[in-house]
Design an enzyme around this catalytic site. Structure first.
Site, PDB file in Angstrom:
ATOM      1  N   GLU A   1      -2.087  -3.756   5.868  1.00  0.00           N
ATOM      2  CA  GLU A   1      -3.384  -4.373   5.567  1.00  0.00           C
ATOM      3  C   GLU A   1      -4.528  -3.468   5.978  1.00  0.00           C
ATOM      4  OE1 GLU A   1      -6.966  -6.926   6.673  1.00  0.00           O
ATOM      5  OE2 GLU A   1      -5.800  -5.452   7.805  1.00  0.00           O
ATOM      6  N   GLU A   2      -4.354  -2.800   7.111  1.00  0.00           N
ATOM      7  CA  GLU A   2      -5.442  -1.994   7.650  1.00  0.00           C
ATOM      8  C   GLU A   2      -5.779  -0.791   6.781  1.00  0.00           C
ATOM      9  OE1 GLU A   2      -7.242  -3.053   9.894  1.00  0.00           O
ATOM     10  OE2 GLU A   2      -6.117  -4.301  11.285  1.00  0.00           O
TER      11      GLU A   2
END
Length: 502
Positions: A306-307
């Site tokens: 996600e990051e």
């Protein structure tokens, strides 16, 4: 049984598809909200959070960044925990390959360090050149004075992705770009997004604060030549990483509730609030749910990377056929649910607060949480911008109803929010957001247990019935009723928060 992540995909899939029918859940009482909530304990949330912290601290990097050993241990742990429940869940790894980027950036003006931060996926480069101020927000080619050969573009954050700004600067001939923040915070870092972009290749790109950027802009506008020493060092490599998917063996598989939380941290630290809290919150609910039966299928999806731009959730949604998408009645996302200086944020599915409306069913999901916090928990709450910038975004983009909870990141708590939730006004909701201090000591356990119970309430409610949601119909994309200026927030304005893309 522990399954190394390097095991072949065929071996992994064979283990998740070969459970005998006799191991499927026996008749159990139908799940009830109050019963599921009652068995959730702070001690279990804390103990499992310490396990994730241990995975990070057992590595030289002391983080759980995707594809690294701390993250691989995390996804193995999640898989093993739910797979050990005797067939209550069908569990699988979903592998995918993405480009990992790390490094550092430096900007100096007349020898003074500007505390610059790296944008991931930036190429490396070293330049000593004059700065040129870009018009507006640098989101259009016409904002860039041409040619910019032998110069570094100075660009404000806002309205479009960082990668678009970097690529447009390169297209205008700039050798590098510096993007300055549009809100006051300690630093600006994020991701350009994995290349390529339609505007062209990236140039070396660094981020600085609003105060530093404004000072440079004022000097340029005052007629001074401002020369910057910019250096970016970046490493990029392809990494295999994994989503973990666990769906109840029982319940109607044509009517599914999906719950998501991302499993990776940033490079800076172990990421125990962001987003160990969401990962463990879902895990604990999943473990306790196994004591009950369900009418509708419940699917937990722990997503990776996600990051770096919602990569795991994008991959997961892209892997679904139209028929599989149509089975998902609602998706709920939980990213940072134990911030130390917390708020109780509920995503604004009906668009009444932020003018950003979710797909049909999103308003009803928002109302479920509003009613729960008000009537069951006796707690205050605030609407959270439903911008599509966390892992619910890819579901929104294909017309799947979505919602979720959020306790705040680098945005500063207001006096009004302090009156609602306590804590400290004028201080970030999470002072350790994307930092080395995001460890177990960073968790607010009051917020953690209350949000975990809210998750349990949603699971129990929809496991029994989707009657409060609109009837099934053709999926429709989420509606953005008007363009808004993007700002930071894990506001999450998230393309602007968690993984920060603009």
């Amino acid at each position: 049984m522990h399954i190394p992540l390097l095991t072949s995909v065929l071996a992994l899939s064979s283990l998740t598809s070969a459970w005998p029918e006799s191991l499927h859940p026996r008749a159990s009482p139908l799940v009830q909200s109050n019963e599921l909530r009652r068995v959730l304990l702070r001690s279990n949330l804390l103990a499992k959070s310490r396990i994730l912290e241990g995975f990070a601290y057992a590595t030289p990097e002391r983080n759980r960044v995707f594809g690294g050993p701390g993250h691989n241990a995390t996804v193995n742990y999640l898989y093993d925990q739910v797979a050990a429940l005797g067939g209550y869940y069908n569990v699988e790894f979903q592998p995918f390959v993405e480009t990992y980027s790390a490094g550092n950036a430096s900007v100096k003006i007349a020898g003074a360090d500007q505390d610059a931060q790296l944008f991931t996926y930036s190429p490396s480069g070293k330049f000593t050149e004059p700065l040129v101020a870009v018009a507006n927000l640098g989101c259009n080619a016409t904002d860039y004075p041409a040619p910019l050969t032998g110069q570094i573009a100075l660009i404000s954050r806002g309205s479009c992705p960082f990668g678009q700004k970097s690529a447009l600067a390169g297209a205008a001939g700039a050798d590098a770009a510096i993007i300055y923040d549009n809100i006051e915070q300690e630093s600006l870092a994020g991701t350009l997004g994995a290349p390529p972009r339609p505007e062209g290749p990236y140039v070396p790109t660094a981020g600085i604060t609003l105060a530093r950027g404004t000072a440079l802009l004022n000097s340029i506008n005052g007629g001074a030549e401002v020369v910057a020493d910019l250096e970016v060092f970046s490493v990029m490599e392809n990494r295999t990483t994994y989503n973990v998917i666990a769906q109840t063996s029982g319940g109607d598989p044509d009517n599914v509730l999906v719950l998501t939380a991302h499993t990776d941290s940033v490079d800076a630290g172990p990421g125990i609030n962001d987003n160990g809290s969401g990962s463990i919150g879902l895990l604990e609910v999943a473990l306790q749910l196994s004591k009950y039966s369900v009418n509708n299928a419940i699917r937990f999806v722990w997503v990776s990377a996600e990051e770096f731009g919602l990569l795991g959730s994008k991959f997961y949604v892209a892997s679904l056929s139209d028929a599989e998408k149509a089975k998902i009645r609602l998706e709920l996302n939980f990213d940072m649910i134990a911030s130390p200086n917390y708020k109780y944020g509920i995503y604004d599915g009906d668009g009444s607060s932020f003018n950003l409306t979710g797909a049909p069913g999103s308003a009803e999901a928002e109302k479920l949480f509003q009613d729960y916090f008000t009537n069951d928990a006796g707690l205050k709450w605030v609407p959270e911008e439903f911008s599509g910038r966390s892992d619910y975004g890819p579901f929104q983009d294909v017309g799947i109803a979505a919602g979720g909870l959020f306790t705040g990141a680098e945005d500063v708590k207001t006096a009004e929010e302090q009156a609602l939730f306590g804590g400290q006004a004028g201080v970030a909701f999470d002072v350790n957001y994307h930092a080395v201090g995001d460890n177990v000591a960073n968790l607010n356990m009051d917020a953690f247990i209350q949000n975990a119970k809210a998750i349990a309430h949603a699971v129990a409610t929809y496991a029994k019935s989707f009657a409060t949601l609109p009837p099934k119909g053709p999926v429709k994309r989420a509606v953005k009723r008007e363009e808004k200026k993007v700002r930071s927030g894990h506001s999450h304005a998230h393309l602007d928060r968690f993984f920060v893309t603009e």
